[in-house]
Design an enzyme around this catalytic site. Structure first.
Site, mmCIF file in Angstrom:
data_model
loop_
_atom_site.group_PDB
_atom_site.id
_atom_site.type_symbol
_atom_site.label_atom_id
_atom_site.label_comp_id
_atom_site.label_asym_id
_atom_site.label_seq_id
_atom_site.Cartn_x
_atom_site.Cartn_y
_atom_site.Cartn_z
ATOM 1 N N MET A 9 6.660 7.508 17.253
ATOM 2 C CA MET A 9 6.288 8.446 16.196
ATOM 3 C C MET A 9 4.892 9.035 16.329
ATOM 4 O O MET A 9 4.656 10.184 15.987
ATOM 5 C CB MET A 9 6.440 7.764 14.830
ATOM 6 C CG MET A 9 7.889 7.421 14.500
ATOM 7 S SD MET A 9 8.073 6.693 12.867
ATOM 8 C CE MET A 9 7.643 8.076 11.815
ATOM 9 N N LYS A 55 0.825 -1.212 0.000
ATOM 10 C CA LYS A 55 0.000 0.000 0.000
ATOM 11 C C LYS A 55 0.856 1.257 0.000
ATOM 12 O O LYS A 55 0.641 2.180 -0.785
ATOM 13 C CB LYS A 55 -0.920 -0.015 1.222
ATOM 14 C CG LYS A 55 -1.624 1.306 1.527
ATOM 15 C CD LYS A 55 -2.420 1.209 2.813
ATOM 16 C CE LYS A 55 -3.111 2.530 3.155
ATOM 17 N NZ LYS A 55 -2.197 3.501 3.775
ATOM 18 N N ASN A 56 1.858 1.313 0.897
ATOM 19 C CA ASN A 56 2.636 2.543 1.047
ATOM 20 C C ASN A 56 3.510 2.829 -0.172
ATOM 21 O O ASN A 56 3.795 3.985 -0.473
ATOM 22 C CB ASN A 56 3.482 2.474 2.319
ATOM 23 C CG ASN A 56 2.634 2.554 3.576
ATOM 24 O OD1 ASN A 56 1.504 3.012 3.544
ATOM 25 N ND2 ASN A 56 3.168 2.081 4.691
ATOM 26 N N ASP A 62 -5.528 7.931 8.901
ATOM 27 C CA ASP A 62 -5.668 7.387 10.245
ATOM 28 C C ASP A 62 -5.612 8.479 11.302
ATOM 29 O O ASP A 62 -4.849 9.434 11.194
ATOM 30 C CB ASP A 62 -4.535 6.382 10.538
ATOM 31 C CG ASP A 62 -4.709 5.087 9.779
ATOM 32 O OD1 ASP A 62 -5.856 4.719 9.538
ATOM 33 O OD2 ASP A 62 -3.693 4.463 9.442
ATOM 34 N N ASP A 74 4.408 0.772 11.696
ATOM 35 C CA ASP A 74 3.139 0.176 11.287
ATOM 36 C C ASP A 74 2.938 -1.229 11.848
ATOM 37 O O ASP A 74 1.816 -1.756 11.805
ATOM 38 C CB ASP A 74 3.028 0.131 9.762
ATOM 39 C CG ASP A 74 2.651 1.480 9.175
ATOM 40 O OD1 ASP A 74 2.191 2.342 9.937
ATOM 41 O OD2 ASP A 74 2.808 1.671 7.959
ATOM 42 N N ARG A 107 -5.041 10.444 2.971
ATOM 43 C CA ARG A 107 -3.725 10.900 3.397
ATOM 44 C C ARG A 107 -2.726 10.937 2.240
ATOM 45 O O ARG A 107 -1.943 11.873 2.094
ATOM 46 C CB ARG A 107 -3.205 9.971 4.511
ATOM 47 C CG ARG A 107 -1.807 10.305 5.021
ATOM 48 C CD ARG A 107 -1.816 11.551 5.875
ATOM 49 N NE ARG A 107 -0.467 12.022 6.174
ATOM 50 C CZ ARG A 107 -0.199 13.138 6.825
ATOM 51 N NH1 ARG A 107 -1.171 13.884 7.248
ATOM 52 N NH2 ARG A 107 1.030 13.520 7.048
#
Length: 436
Positions: free
Chosen positions: A343, A22-23, A121, A321, A97
């Site tokens: 983070m 996905k990223n 998110d 993640d 995002r």
């Protein structure tokens, strides 16, 4: 909103293949805006966030040709930049995002880029300063409308290469700056650049399109600007976050699972981090084999005997993640683990749902939680819960699959944002999960 009904406590068995990352896909799809030629992208995950971005590109005028499943050819030869100033774009761009990463390519190629405050998110503050400071360094003028939270950068005369030291190793910030710099005049150096595999993939793709990026894989990138970029074909890596999710699932449910085609060389610390929890992970070619942990798994302490601490860090450190997955897996380990989420200050707040299921977790502050493992001596109890974000959602799903009884997970659209057909794929290896 949809829900999942999950009957837990059932061991699973079989093979599962991770989806495309996905990223990485969010970056790669935005990069098609850098050229008027055709760009074919393979292994695109069929998930909500990616499909929203593809729709956004289509509304910008990008031609979209679907090939076989997971493969799409894009051509951005008739981009309508004026769409960026419409109310429809403000609503559409604000719901995703990843939409922030269209700004760099649009600025580089068309001299302007706008974006509403992006969604995504609710895991804490996610600043955009790195992106826009990078564009300003390249000569763009920045403006911000506080009333409707609308950001803009403009460089009608084109961008000019510059030396910059990023204030944080932001993955999306680095990607945006790199996509802007490839068409800037002269040389750009980016120090403290993110170096995640997904960013490396973006740089390799841009180089195949004719860009000149050196230092790929390091935290110092050197970019010589070029006049234009051409087309290419690119394949997205398997999703390392999903791979980590399946490792955690196998351990928690005492299941024998083979994860296919994982691209071992791009997994970094992920396998060894799960091994620290006592999970057996075998490398079989490019697959991961996890045997059924019928006797549980025991946490390894540090050399001096102190409690194991698992913390996130920029690549090649452990990805943030997967900390939610590690936390839920630790609830049934033998031993204690300190989870340190550096983070994002809201990512650990889902632990109250695990505590309701019987997990022993002490939330020290927004960033740290101590997990005291049950060693399967006390099974988690089924409950009704809601998914607050993608990674917490999959963690709760794993907990439900290991729990005694039937659990309900609400707001599953959060899970669908990041995991492709997850209920179907889990049923294929024996899970009792129903979408309602």
């Amino acid at each position: 909103m949809g829900i999942f009904k999950i009957e837990g406590g059932i061991p699973l068995k079989g093979e599962i293949t991770p989806q495309g990352a996905k990223n990485e896909a969010l970056q790669i799809l935005c990069a098609v805006l850098l050229t008027s030629e055709k760009v074919k992208i393979n292994n695109i995950p069929d998930i909500i966030d990616i499909n929203k971005l593809i729709t956004l590109l289509g509304n910008l005028g990008v031609k979209i040709q679907k090939n076989e499943p997971g493969s799409i050819t894009f051509q951005a030869d008739e981009v309508n930049v004026n769409y960026l100033e419409t109310e429809a774009f403000k609503k559409e761009g604000g719901a995703l995002r990843g939409s922030i990463m269209i700004v760099g390519p649009l600025l580089a190629r068309f001299g302007k880029g706008y974006i509403p405050k992006p969604g995504g998110d609710k895991i804490g503050r996610r600043r955009l300063d790195t992106h826009f400071e990078g564009f300003i360094n390249l000569g763009a003028k920045f403006r911000y409308n506080r009333e409707d939270h609308f950001y803009g950068v403009e460089a009608p005369e084109g961008l000019i290469g510059a030396d910059m030291l990023l204030d944080e190793a932001s993955v999306t910030g680095t990607a945006n700056i790199v996509m802007a710099a490839v068409l800037a005049k002269g040389k750009t150096t980016v120090y403290n650049a993110a170096c995640e595999p997904y960013l490396q993939q973006l740089c390799k793709m841009l180089n195949s399109m004719g860009a000149n990026i050196k230092g790929v894989g390091s935290n110092l990138l050197t970019i010589e600007g070029v006049e234009s970029l051409g087309g290419c074909e690119h394949r997205i890596l398997p999703d390392m976050i999903e791979i980590g999710s399946w490792i955690g699932l196998a351990a928690m449910t005492k299941s024998e699972i083979t994860i296919k085609d994982v691209s071992w060389e791009n997994l970094g610390l992920i396998p060894n981090t799960f091994r620290k929890l006592g999970i057996t992970i075998e490398k079989r070619g490019d697959d991961i084999y996890i045997p059924a942990h019928v006797n549980g798994y025991e946490v390894k302490t540090d050399i001096d005997g102190s409690i194991l601490t698992i913390a996130d860090a920029p690549w090649p450190g452990f990805t943030p993640d997967l900390l939610s997955i590690v936390l839920v897996v630790a609830t049934q380990a033998k031993g204690d683990v300190l989870i340190h989420q550096k983070m994002f200050e809201s990512r650990l707040f889902f632990v109250d749902k695990l505590i309701d299921m019987g997990a022993k977790i002490m939330l020290c502050d927004p960033h740290r939680a101590v997990v005291m493992g049950h060693n399967f001596e006390s099974q988690l109890k089924a409950t009704t819960m809601s998914s607050p974000d993608i990674r917490a959602g999959i963690s709760l799903l794993i907990a439900a699959l290991s729990a005694k009884g039937t659990s309900t997970i609400q707001n599953i659209e959060q899970i669908d944002r990041g995991y492709e057909r997850i209920d179907e794929r889990l049923r294929a290896i024996g899970a009792k999960i129903v979408r309602a």
